[in-house]
Design a protein around this motif. Structure first.
Motif, mmCIF file in Angstrom:
data_model
loop_
_atom_site.group_PDB
_atom_site.id
_atom_site.type_symbol
_atom_site.label_atom_id
_atom_site.label_comp_id
_atom_site.label_asym_id
_atom_site.label_seq_id
_atom_site.Cartn_x
_atom_site.Cartn_y
_atom_site.Cartn_z
ATOM 1 N N ILE A 35 -14.480 41.910 -1.906
ATOM 2 C CA ILE A 35 -14.392 41.750 -3.367
ATOM 3 C C ILE A 35 -16.170 41.807 -3.680
ATOM 4 C CG2 ILE A 35 -14.274 40.088 -5.222
ATOM 5 C CD1 ILE A 35 -11.552 39.208 -3.655
ATOM 6 N N LEU A 36 -16.859 41.167 -3.142
ATOM 7 C CA LEU A 36 -18.358 41.251 -3.524
ATOM 8 C C LEU A 36 -18.913 42.516 -3.282
ATOM 9 C CD1 LEU A 36 -20.783 39.398 -4.106
ATOM 10 C CD2 LEU A 36 -21.075 39.156 -1.935
ATOM 11 N N VAL A 37 -18.630 43.106 -2.150
ATOM 12 C CA VAL A 37 -18.889 44.441 -1.919
ATOM 13 C C VAL A 37 -18.385 45.554 -3.066
ATOM 14 C CG1 VAL A 37 -18.873 46.799 -0.681
ATOM 15 C CG2 VAL A 37 -19.408 44.372 0.486
ATOM 16 N N GLU A 38 -17.307 45.283 -3.644
ATOM 17 C CA GLU A 38 -16.599 46.157 -4.445
ATOM 18 C C GLU A 38 -17.243 45.845 -6.104
ATOM 19 O OE1 GLU A 38 -12.506 46.068 -4.432
ATOM 20 O OE2 GLU A 38 -12.117 46.517 -2.330
ATOM 21 N N GLY A 39 -17.306 44.686 -6.124
ATOM 22 C CA GLY A 39 -18.091 44.213 -7.346
ATOM 23 C C GLY A 39 -19.602 44.495 -7.626
ATOM 24 N N LEU A 40 -20.324 44.932 -6.483
ATOM 25 C CA LEU A 40 -21.661 45.263 -6.609
ATOM 26 C C LEU A 40 -21.768 46.725 -6.693
ATOM 27 C CD1 LEU A 40 -23.329 42.583 -4.020
ATOM 28 C CD2 LEU A 40 -23.593 42.837 -6.712
ATOM 29 N N GLY A 41 -20.654 47.517 -6.547
ATOM 30 C CA GLY A 41 -20.747 48.942 -6.503
ATOM 31 C C GLY A 41 -20.655 49.546 -5.261
ATOM 32 N N GLY A 42 -20.660 49.098 -4.164
ATOM 33 C CA GLY A 42 -20.615 49.739 -2.831
ATOM 34 C C GLY A 42 -21.524 48.870 -1.881
ATOM 35 N N PRO A 43 -21.332 49.469 -0.753
ATOM 36 C CA PRO A 43 -22.124 48.954 0.476
ATOM 37 C C PRO A 43 -23.632 48.742 0.253
ATOM 38 C CG PRO A 43 -20.412 50.335 1.352
ATOM 39 C CD PRO A 43 -20.593 50.531 -0.105
ATOM 40 N N ASP A 44 -24.359 49.994 -0.429
ATOM 41 C CA ASP A 44 -25.595 50.080 -0.533
ATOM 42 C C ASP A 44 -26.050 48.892 -1.373
ATOM 43 O OD1 ASP A 44 -25.931 52.227 1.246
ATOM 44 O OD2 ASP A 44 -25.725 53.644 -0.485
ATOM 45 N N ASN A 45 -25.331 48.576 -2.586
ATOM 46 C CA ASN A 45 -25.778 47.648 -3.546
ATOM 47 C C ASN A 45 -25.589 46.362 -2.721
ATOM 48 O OD1 ASN A 45 -26.609 49.271 -5.415
ATOM 49 N ND2 ASN A 45 -24.678 49.554 -6.584
ATOM 50 N N TYR A 46 -24.496 46.001 -1.875
ATOM 51 C CA TYR A 46 -24.182 44.743 -1.376
ATOM 52 C C TYR A 46 -25.520 44.603 -0.361
ATOM 53 C CZ TYR A 46 -22.220 41.333 1.762
ATOM 54 O OH TYR A 46 -21.939 40.319 2.488
ATOM 55 N N LEU A 47 -25.976 45.453 0.361
ATOM 56 C CA LEU A 47 -27.093 45.250 1.253
ATOM 57 C C LEU A 47 -28.382 44.900 0.373
ATOM 58 C CD1 LEU A 47 -26.629 48.420 4.007
ATOM 59 C CD2 LEU A 47 -26.216 45.998 4.109
ATOM 60 N N LYS A 48 -28.650 45.697 -0.625
ATOM 61 C CA LYS A 48 -29.680 45.088 -1.637
ATOM 62 C C LYS A 48 -29.646 43.680 -2.255
ATOM 63 C CE LYS A 48 -30.558 50.016 -3.358
ATOM 64 N NZ LYS A 48 -30.272 50.475 -4.508
ATOM 65 N N TRP A 49 -28.382 43.357 -2.515
ATOM 66 C CA TRP A 49 -28.218 41.871 -2.800
ATOM 67 C C TRP A 49 -28.349 41.021 -1.643
ATOM 68 C CZ3 TRP A 49 -24.524 38.372 -1.242
ATOM 69 C CH2 TRP A 49 -24.579 37.142 -2.146
#
Length: 89
Positions: A35-49
């Motif tokens: 859910i978090l990965v999807e909410g952040l717009g994908g894996p790249d944004n999740y890694l930045k987060w």
């Protein structure tokens, strides 16, 4: 005798219940991450987060300012990056 068998069965049941609880926790954590990965717009944004969270947790009282760029480096780290030529337009 019988007491040892009952204790062994009790230990087995405790182990089974503990394993089931760990599976439930892992399943919930995996769903939350998805859910978090999807909410952040994908894996790249999740890694930045995750990177930002790590910086926030390790900088202590220092203030970190984030500037969007290709490397997504904090200002304090920007001076350490390798200089690149500016592309001709």
């Amino acid at each position: 005798g019988r007491a040892a068998l009952q204790e062994a069965e009790y230990t087995r049941q405790i182990a089974r219940l503990d394993a089931e609880a760990q599976i439930e926790l892992a399943t919930g954590e995996a769903e939350a991450n998805e859910i978090l990965v999807e909410g952040l717009g994908g894996p790249d944004n999740y890694l930045k987060w995750l990177y930002i969270q790590m910086l926030d947790n390790t900088q202590g009282d220092k203030q970190v300012i984030y500037v969007p760029q290709s490397e997504f480096l904090p200002i304090g780290e920007a001076g350490r990056s390798v200089s690149r030529p500016i592309p001709a337009e």
